[in-house]
Enzyme design. Structure first.
Site, PDB file in Angstrom:
ATOM      1  CE  LYS A 210      -4.393  -1.676   1.581  1.00 27.22           C
ATOM      2  NZ  LYS A 210      -5.467  -1.628   2.546  1.00 27.22           N
TER       3      LYS A 210
ATOM      4  CE  LYS B 192      -5.932  -7.609  -0.587  1.00 23.87           C
ATOM      5  NZ  LYS B 192      -7.333  -7.220  -0.816  1.00 23.87           N
TER       6      LYS B 192
ATOM      7  CE  LYS C  86     -13.722  -3.297   1.062  1.00 23.25           C
ATOM      8  NZ  LYS C  86     -12.605  -3.042   1.956  1.00 23.25           N
TER       9      LYS C  86
END
Ligand code: ATP
Ligand code: MG
Length: 331
Positions: free
Chosen positions: A112, A194, A197
């Site tokens: 992230k 993966k 969202k």
């Protein structure tokens, strides 16, 4: 006694990865009469840049989505994390027991932070908040997707550390992983990542609330390879295997069974078969969502009741923690 806790971020829409990796299991546990608590973890959602109006809408949207999927507020506690103050308080205490270098090894942080120019402190320490979320309810089991296993390990270490230092307080929580989801659901655009969202491209995921024509379009465009036969080989053929995993988890059929059923179809035709299965599964959920989202007062009431029940449990734990660490003075 068993107590089950898990959370989901109100960032964007629920996607099929969340549903198959977590929510489907939550409903099963709830319906088996387990003692279950689900949290919409809004404090985790602000670790990446966010828009306040959007977040506030997304909290209600996520509530309606979870109810539409089958979460029943009569059987489950469903609440919004930030409404229970003690999450942040316990996070601070656990942060005092966490080594700085321990957090740098966690893969989600690496993934992230890659896209950010300046990395907020919260993104680095959110696994500690996650540990607080879990331990505050003295949860014994945490149903999560495979991507969260390392975070649950941190929660285990912190429970053990706290117990050792201040006396037995927290059960050591275990992650409950959906066996079939040991293959996490992959991005449709890049099967090495993966489904998420927070992924920038919406074509990478199948949202629970997507209309049929959108679902079909996304599945048709899903990245596969140049072999036209449908085979299940997750290592060698991650794209088509991801589609089979989704198919398998939605129907309960094994990958082998699916491959033999569609023997003779090429991957293009197979995608249409899968699209049918997905549309059939998601249509009732989408319809129920449309009904619920028009009832904000009801959704708010569900969340208020959730806050009340969650606070009751959390306050007891926090009181115990305060006592044990010396925040109370008994002169
Ligand atoms: P974000 O990108 O914002 O982190 P997310 O899609 O990872 O969003 P979370 O709210 O972080 O969603 O996770 C909710 C639950 O869904 C967790 O239990 C997580 O393990 C599970 N989950 C998320 N993505 C997948 C996936 N691709 N396959 C299986 N389970 C998943
Ligand atoms: Mg996530």
């Amino acid at each position: 006694p068993k107590r089950i806790f898990s959370g989901i971020q109100p960032t964007g829409n629920l996607h099929l990865g969340n549903y198959l990796g977590a929510v489907q299991k939550w409903i099963e546990l709830q319906d088996n009469g387990e003692n279950v608590i689900w949290s919409i973890v809004d404090m985790h959602s602000i670790t990446l840049p966010h828009d306040p109006k959007e977040l506030s809408n997304n909290i209600l949207k996520m509530t309606a989505t979870l109810l539409a999927c089958g979460i029943d507020p009569k059987k489950s506690i469903l609440f919004q994390q930030s409404t229970v103050d003690t999450h942040a308080q316990l996070c601070w205490v656990l942060g005092c027991l966490t080594a700085f270098t321990r957090l740098a090894r966690l893969p989600q942080f690496k993934e992230k932070s890659e896209i950010l120019k300046s990395i907020p402190l919260s993104l680095y320490i959110y696994p500690v908040l996650q540990a607080a979320d879990i331990l505050l309810y003295k949860a014994t089991d945490v149903p999560v997707g495979q991507d969260q296993v390392q975070h649950i390990q941190l929660a285990q270490e912190l429970a053990i550390k706290f117990n050792k230092k201040f006396g037995n307080t927290f059960p050591v929580p275990h992650s409950l992983i959906n066996e079939d989801a040991s293959q996490r659901i992959k991005s449709l655009r890049d099967p090495s990542k993966k489904m998420s969202k927070s992924d920038q491209t919406s074509k990478s995921r199948l949202d629970i609330l997507d209309k049929p024509e959108i679902l079909i379009e996304k599945i048709k465009k899903a990245v596969t390879d140049f072999t036209s036969k449908v085979t299940y080989e997750p290592e060698k053929r991650p794209g088509v295997s991801n589609l089979i995993t989704i198919h398998s988890m939605l129907t309960g059929k094994s990958p082998d069974q699916i491959c033999s059923e569609v023997d003779g179809l090429d991957t293009g035709k197979y995608k249409l078969v899968l699209a049918d299965v997905i549309v059939e599964k998601l249509t009732p959920i989408r319809e129920e969502f449309s009904r619920l989202i028009k009832e904000p007062a009801y959704l708010q009431e569900v969340l208020r009741n959730g806050t009340e029940s969650a606070t009751e449990i959390a306050s007891d734990s926090w009181c115990e923690v305060r006592n044990k660490i010396g925040f109370e003075n008994d002169i």
